[in-house]
Design a protein around this motif. Sequence first.
Motif, PDB file in Angstrom:
ATOM      1  N   SER A  21       8.200  -5.956   4.824  1.00 35.07           N
ATOM      2  CA  SER A  21       7.837  -4.646   5.335  1.00 35.07           C
ATOM      3  C   SER A  21       6.807  -4.040   4.389  1.00 35.07           C
ATOM      4  N   PHE A  22       5.676  -3.607   4.936  1.00 32.45           N
ATOM      5  CA  PHE A  22       4.581  -3.068   4.131  1.00 32.45           C
ATOM      6  C   PHE A  22       4.235  -1.665   4.575  1.00 32.45           C
ATOM      7  N   HIS A  23       3.857  -0.830   3.620  1.00 29.20           N
ATOM      8  CA  HIS A  23       3.255   0.466   3.937  1.00 29.20           C
ATOM      9  C   HIS A  23       1.852   0.188   4.465  1.00 29.20           C
ATOM     10  N   VAL A  24       1.400   0.995   5.419  1.00 34.07           N
ATOM     11  CA  VAL A  24       0.068   0.854   6.001  1.00 34.07           C
ATOM     12  C   VAL A  24      -0.733   2.101   5.638  1.00 34.07           C
ATOM     13  N   ILE A  63      -2.351  -4.490  -3.905  1.00 36.02           N
ATOM     14  CA  ILE A  63      -1.183  -4.428  -4.773  1.00 36.02           C
ATOM     15  C   ILE A  63      -1.390  -3.218  -5.666  1.00 36.02           C
ATOM     16  N   ARG A  64      -0.619  -2.173  -5.403  1.00 31.86           N
ATOM     17  CA  ARG A  64      -0.787  -0.923  -6.129  1.00 31.86           C
ATOM     18  C   ARG A  64      -0.325  -1.060  -7.573  1.00 31.86           C
ATOM     19  N   GLU A  65      -0.684  -0.076  -8.381  1.00 26.32           N
ATOM     20  CA  GLU A  65      -0.303  -0.088  -9.789  1.00 26.32           C
ATOM     21  C   GLU A  65       1.202  -0.075  -9.982  1.00 26.32           C
ATOM     22  N   ASP A  66       1.945   0.493  -9.018  1.00 28.97           N
ATOM     23  CA  ASP A  66       3.404   0.511  -9.137  1.00 28.97           C
ATOM     24  C   ASP A  66       4.043  -0.795  -8.660  1.00 28.97           C
ATOM     25  N   GLY A  67       3.203  -1.772  -8.246  1.00 25.60           N
ATOM     26  CA  GLY A  67       3.699  -3.076  -7.833  1.00 25.60           C
ATOM     27  C   GLY A  67       4.008  -3.193  -6.356  1.00 25.60           C
ATOM     28  N   ASP A  68       3.975  -2.084  -5.630  1.00 19.95           N
ATOM     29  CA  ASP A  68       4.241  -2.119  -4.191  1.00 19.95           C
ATOM     30  C   ASP A  68       2.997  -2.625  -3.456  1.00 19.95           C
ATOM     31  N   TYR A  69       3.193  -3.170  -2.279  1.00 18.63           N
ATOM     32  CA  TYR A  69       2.099  -3.687  -1.465  1.00 18.63           C
ATOM     33  C   TYR A  69       1.788  -2.709  -0.345  1.00 18.63           C
ATOM     34  N   GLU A  70       0.508  -2.580   0.011  1.00 20.15           N
ATOM     35  CA  GLU A  70       0.128  -1.764   1.145  1.00 20.15           C
ATOM     36  C   GLU A  70      -0.971  -2.467   1.923  1.00 20.15           C
ATOM     37  N   VAL A  71      -0.882  -2.371   3.258  1.00 15.89           N
ATOM     38  CA  VAL A  71      -1.890  -2.964   4.136  1.00 15.89           C
ATOM     39  C   VAL A  71      -3.089  -2.026   4.164  1.00 15.89           C
ATOM     40  N   VAL A  72      -4.260  -2.553   3.787  1.00 12.37           N
ATOM     41  CA  VAL A  72      -5.487  -1.749   3.788  1.00 12.37           C
ATOM     42  C   VAL A  72      -6.442  -2.167   4.886  1.00 12.37           C
ATOM     43  N   GLU A  73      -6.226  -3.353   5.475  1.00 13.09           N
ATOM     44  CA  GLU A  73      -7.020  -3.832   6.620  1.00 13.09           C
ATOM     45  C   GLU A  73      -6.094  -4.676   7.480  1.00 13.09           C
ATOM     46  N   MET A  74      -6.300  -4.596   8.810  1.00 11.32           N
ATOM     47  CA  MET A  74      -5.523  -5.440   9.713  1.00 11.32           C
ATOM     48  C   MET A  74      -6.308  -5.611  11.001  1.00 11.32           C
ATOM     49  N   ASN A  75      -6.344  -6.833  11.500  1.00 14.25           N
ATOM     50  CA  ASN A  75      -6.998  -7.095  12.777  1.00 14.25           C
ATOM     51  C   ASN A  75      -6.363  -8.299  13.442  1.00 14.25           C
ATOM     52  N   ASP A  76      -6.756  -8.550  14.685  1.00 13.59           N
ATOM     53  CA  ASP A  76      -6.168  -9.662  15.436  1.00 13.59           C
ATOM     54  C   ASP A  76      -7.032 -10.913  15.412  1.00 13.59           C
ATOM     55  N   GLY A  77      -8.064 -10.914  14.568  1.00 11.37           N
ATOM     56  CA  GLY A  77      -8.931 -12.089  14.447  1.00 11.37           C
ATOM     57  C   GLY A  77     -10.089 -12.103  15.420  1.00 11.37           C
ATOM     58  N   SER A  78     -10.126 -11.119  16.320  1.00 12.64           N
ATOM     59  CA  SER A  78     -11.220 -11.067  17.304  1.00 12.64           C
ATOM     60  C   SER A  78     -12.458 -10.394  16.747  1.00 12.64           C
ATOM     61  N   GLY A  79     -12.337  -9.797  15.561  1.00 13.25           N
ATOM     62  CA  GLY A  79     -13.436  -9.053  14.972  1.00 13.25           C
ATOM     63  C   GLY A  79     -13.506  -7.620  15.449  1.00 13.25           C
ATOM     64  N   LYS A  80     -12.562  -7.230  16.309  1.00 11.93           N
ATOM     65  CA  LYS A  80     -12.553  -5.883  16.877  1.00 11.93           C
ATOM     66  C   LYS A  80     -11.575  -4.948  16.176  1.00 11.93           C
ATOM     67  N   GLY A  81     -10.904  -5.407  15.153  1.00 14.85           N
ATOM     68  CA  GLY A  81      -9.869  -4.578  14.532  1.00 14.85           C
ATOM     69  C   GLY A  81      -8.614  -4.629  15.360  1.00 14.85           C
TER      70      GLY A  81
END
Length: 108
Positions: A65-68, A89-107
């Motif tokens: 589970s990731f923060h977005v 990977i934030r300084e506190d060690g937690d992970y956050e999604v900064v980009e996401m797409n379906d591979g179509s190039g459209k986001g």
Amino acid sequence: MSTTRTVKTAIGAMFFALSGAVFSADKAHFAEGSGYVKSVNAVDSRVSISHNSMPEIGLRTQTSSFHVTSNVPLDGIFEGKKVFFKLNIREDGDYEVVEMNDGSGKGT
């Protein structure tokens, strides 16, 4: 140079070297992955993804589970959707999604 001063100098040099290693480990890093969405929680800006292994950051193949971040729209993201994503990977060690797409190039 006395033995005491030599030891203090050596300890100081070791502390300086170690503090530099710790500081650089705290800097943000990025990793890219892909997987399938398991759930979306738009209220809390979180997404669970069954993702591939990302050994460069120590994540094995698993569901996480990731923060977005606010710049990643969650509309169009649903359970079962294949996604490609970039984690910060934030300084506190937690992970956050900064980009996401379906591979179509459209986001998402």
